[in-house]
Write a protein that holds these residues in place. Structure first.
Motif, PDB file in Angstrom:
ATOM      1  N   LEU A   1      -7.172   3.319  -6.153  1.00 58.00           N
ATOM      2  CA  LEU A   1      -6.670   3.085  -4.806  1.00 58.00           C
ATOM      3  C   LEU A   1      -7.367   1.883  -4.179  1.00 58.00           C
ATOM      4  O   LEU A   1      -8.461   1.487  -4.589  1.00 58.00           O
ATOM      5  N   ARG A   2      -6.729   1.343  -3.160  1.00 54.95           N
ATOM      6  CA  ARG A   2      -7.286   0.203  -2.442  1.00 54.95           C
ATOM      7  C   ARG A   2      -7.262   0.470  -0.939  1.00 54.95           C
ATOM      8  O   ARG A   2      -6.426   1.214  -0.436  1.00 54.95           O
TER       9      ARG A   2
ATOM     10  N   LEU B   1      -9.421   7.392  -0.144  1.00 50.33           N
ATOM     11  CA  LEU B   1      -8.293   8.125   0.425  1.00 50.33           C
ATOM     12  C   LEU B   1      -8.690   8.806   1.732  1.00 50.33           C
ATOM     13  O   LEU B   1      -7.863   8.948   2.640  1.00 50.33           O
TER      14      LEU B   1
ATOM     15  N   TRP C   1      -8.436   6.288   4.486  1.00 50.67           N
ATOM     16  CA  TRP C   1      -7.018   6.230   4.870  1.00 50.67           C
ATOM     17  C   TRP C   1      -6.671   7.418   5.772  1.00 50.67           C
ATOM     18  O   TRP C   1      -5.988   7.259   6.793  1.00 50.67           O
TER      19      TRP C   1
ATOM     20  N   TRP D   1      -6.766  -0.885   3.017  1.00 54.61           N
ATOM     21  CA  TRP D   1      -5.787  -1.760   3.660  1.00 54.61           C
ATOM     22  C   TRP D   1      -6.511  -2.730   4.574  1.00 54.61           C
ATOM     23  O   TRP D   1      -7.663  -2.518   4.955  1.00 54.61           O
TER      24      TRP D   1
ATOM     25  N   ASP E   1     -11.310   7.324  -9.705  1.00 50.82           N
ATOM     26  CA  ASP E   1     -11.159   5.906 -10.033  1.00 50.82           C
ATOM     27  C   ASP E   1     -12.316   5.403 -10.889  1.00 50.82           C
ATOM     28  O   ASP E   1     -12.562   4.210 -10.986  1.00 50.82           O
TER      29      ASP E   1
ATOM     30  N   ARG F   1       0.825  -1.199   0.000  1.00 47.72           N
ATOM     31  CA  ARG F   1       0.000   0.000   0.000  1.00 47.72           C
ATOM     32  C   ARG F   1       0.870   1.264   0.000  1.00 47.72           C
ATOM     33  O   ARG F   1       0.499   2.280   0.569  1.00 47.72           O
TER      34      ARG F   1
ATOM     35  N   GLU G   1      -0.995   4.476  -1.575  1.00 46.80           N
ATOM     36  CA  GLU G   1      -1.942   5.203  -0.747  1.00 46.80           C
ATOM     37  C   GLU G   1      -1.229   5.966   0.381  1.00 46.80           C
ATOM     38  O   GLU G   1      -1.530   7.136   0.641  1.00 46.80           O
ATOM     39  N   ARG G   2      -0.286   5.305   1.031  1.00 50.18           N
ATOM     40  CA  ARG G   2       0.456   5.968   2.115  1.00 50.18           C
ATOM     41  C   ARG G   2       1.287   7.126   1.563  1.00 50.18           C
ATOM     42  O   ARG G   2       1.407   8.182   2.207  1.00 50.18           O
TER      43      ARG G   2
END
Length: 538
Positions: free
Chosen positions: A531-532, A388, A391, A534, A463, A361, A364-365
């Motif tokens: 994005l995914r 996001l 996150w 976690w 996305d 990841r 994203e981070r």
């Protein structure tokens, strides 16, 4: 030929009263029955910002109130215009945001008659009463100043929240001799019903604890209690965890900060293993407590403005009252302690970081880190219901109070962009982080931002659909449906609105954001990326 002197209307009385109460900005959409209010505001000191829909005006008022801690004025017209605002008022109610909604109503002698008057509802007030904290109707011009003043006070009084006052159109249009009140200095009400014995017992528990933890919720921000919270944490040498709605109540870069990653095992264990857990201004809701599955091994002390919430989910020693007052009383009785709070908080942060390192990841981070570095720390960031933002709620560092706006109260899609515009009306620079689906709820407010010169940047993380719902559907049902969207060219669309825009990629995002913030007025940054989420770390 001498020009006729315009009569002083009830609408002008509303404007004068709001001015006396300390309103600086009003958000809304003009409607036929409410025009007298807007005319009254035209010559007042109150800045009016007209939005394209009442939904977005409501979110803007919410963002302004969260960023300032002061009530925000929302102006609504009768019937459909008023009803469109209900989703935004639901979010304000869930998050205890002080929004003062003032709506017009049909003439007094026609209310409830069912005679087909324009915008008539059988009971407009009943539509709002279950949503807001307080709802009333003015029956005479003499009542208007007093009801507005009461509405303002009710919105501020803990637990703060939105209020609703409707004023019939005949009162707004007709001439009035009623005077507005003198300028009033409304401040946040500090109160407690906790007795001295309860305060003393809570202080004793915290003083004698070996593993105390402070847990900060949104009530710390609403009461302006972050100084007292920090002082108590340092006296106790105790780690400070925050809820998503409490982010920024304690600086997340501080050694005592355990962050806000409420789904991570290390975070939950810190709370569960505390021998005394002081929960301040959090209702201990489902999202905060792992769907009520947290199991505390120690004593829970709960500070809440609503006595009925104390012990509703977990047995607790309750200190009912305003968070700032209660923390201030505890500070008088808790001596300085030498413990290992920073080490305990560091272990939580390290375990979470190590768990994330094991997952793929970095994208994203990295985006969160880029945003944190590119955006000044005093910038208000508003986040929508998008991957996001999920996150960010857990892993984005917020160093200052009232700088992180997040609609967890009701999980409201479309919140961030208009909320950022409302916050920008305070004079702060703002960033809205939205998904492409959520942005379409309020994309027309690009015109509002440009017309009023609002310094807000919107980052559209695109996305091609409702990304988080796509993940949930796939995980639950193996297939997806209705979550992929045909999207416009966001850069071209922004430029049509006269808003500077550019398309970027994750590697160039920092520079794009810096260029956007260098613009006068609004700007858009478009980031096409998939994005995914976690997996919770162990």
């Amino acid at each position: 030929m001498a020009q006729a002197v315009k009569a002083r209307t009830g609408g002008r009385l509303v404007a004068e009263t709001l001015e006396a109460l300390g309103a600086e900005v009003a958000f809304g959409v003009p409607g036929i029955h409410a025009l007298a209010i807007w005319d009254g505001l035209r010559t007042s000191s109150i800045r009016t910002i007209g939005f394209r829909t009442e939904l977005n005006a409501g979110f803007a008022a919410d963002g302004y109130a969260r960023a300032t801690g002061r009530p925000a004025v929302l102006l609504l017209s009768t019937g459909p215009g008023a009803l469109v605002s209900l989703a935004s008022l639901m979010e304000a109610a869930s998050a205890h945001v002080p929004v003062v909604a003032v709506a017009s109503q049909i003439p007094r002698d026609l209310i409830g008659q069912g005679r087909g008057y324009l915008h008539e509802l059988s009971d407009q007030l009943a539509s709002f009463a279950p949503v807001v904290k307080w709802a009333r109707r003015a029956e005479s011009d003499e009542e208007v100043p007093g009801l507005l003043s009461t509405a303002w006070t009710e919105a501020l009084t803990p637990p703060s929240g939105p209020v609703f006052l409707e004023i019939p159109v005949d009162l707004l249009r007709d001439e009035t001799a009623v005077e507005a009140p003198a300028k009033q200095d409304h401040v946040l009400v500090s109160f407690t019903t906790a007795g001295t014995a309860q305060i003393a017992e809570a202080a004793r528990l915290l003083t004698e604890a070996e593993r105390p933890v402070l847990w900060a919720g949104g009530g710390v921000l609403r009461s302006g209690a972050w100084v007292e919270l920090e002082e108590l944490a340092r006296l106790l040498d105790a780690p400070v965890a925050s809820t998503y709605m409490g982010k920024g109540a304690f600086p997340e870069g501080d050694p005592l900060s355990a962050g806000s990653a409420c789904d991570e095992a290390a975070f939950k264990e810190l709370l569960e293993d505390a021998d005394v857990l002081l929960a301040v201004g959090t209702e201990l809701g489902a999202e905060t407590t792992a769907q009520y599955e947290l199991a505390f091994s120690g004593k829970l002390v709960q500070i809440d403005a609503v006595g009925e919430r104390v012990g509703a989910t977990y047995p607790a020693l309750g200190l009912t009252g305003d968070a700032r007052w209660a923390l201030g009383e505890l500070l008088k009785q808790v001596p300085a302690q030498g413990r290992d709070g920073a080490a305990r908080a560091a272990r939580v942060r390290a375990r979470i970081a190590e768990g994330l390192d094991e997952q793929d990841r970095q994208l994203e981070r990295g985006l969160l880190e880029t945003i944190r570095q590119a955006v000044p720390t005093d910038t208000v960031t508003a986040w929508d219901m998008t991957i996001l933002a999920y996150w960010a709620a857990a892993h984005f560092q917020v160093p200052e109070p009232r700088r992180f706006l997040y609609p967890l109260g009701s999980g409201t899609l479309g919140y961030a962009w208009p909320a950022a515009l409302g916050a920008s009306a305070t004079g702060s620079s703002t960033l809205a982080v939205v998904g492409d689906g959520g942005f379409l709820y309020g994309i027309q407010e690009l015109a509002t931002a440009r017309q009023h010169g609002l310094d807000a940047v919107v980052l559209v993380v695109d996305d091609g659909g409702y990304g988080i719902l796509r993940e949930y559907q796939r995980d639950s049902f193996g297939e997806t449906t209705a979550v992929d969207l045909e999207e416009p060219d966001f850069v071209a669309l922004a430029e049509v609105f006269g808003v500077p825009a550019e398309r970027t990629n994750p590697n160039e995002l920092g520079g794009a954001l810096e260029r956007a913030f260098a613009q006068d007025g609004p700007a858009l940054v478009h980031l096409p990326v998939l994005l995914r989420m976690w997996a919770p770390t162990s």
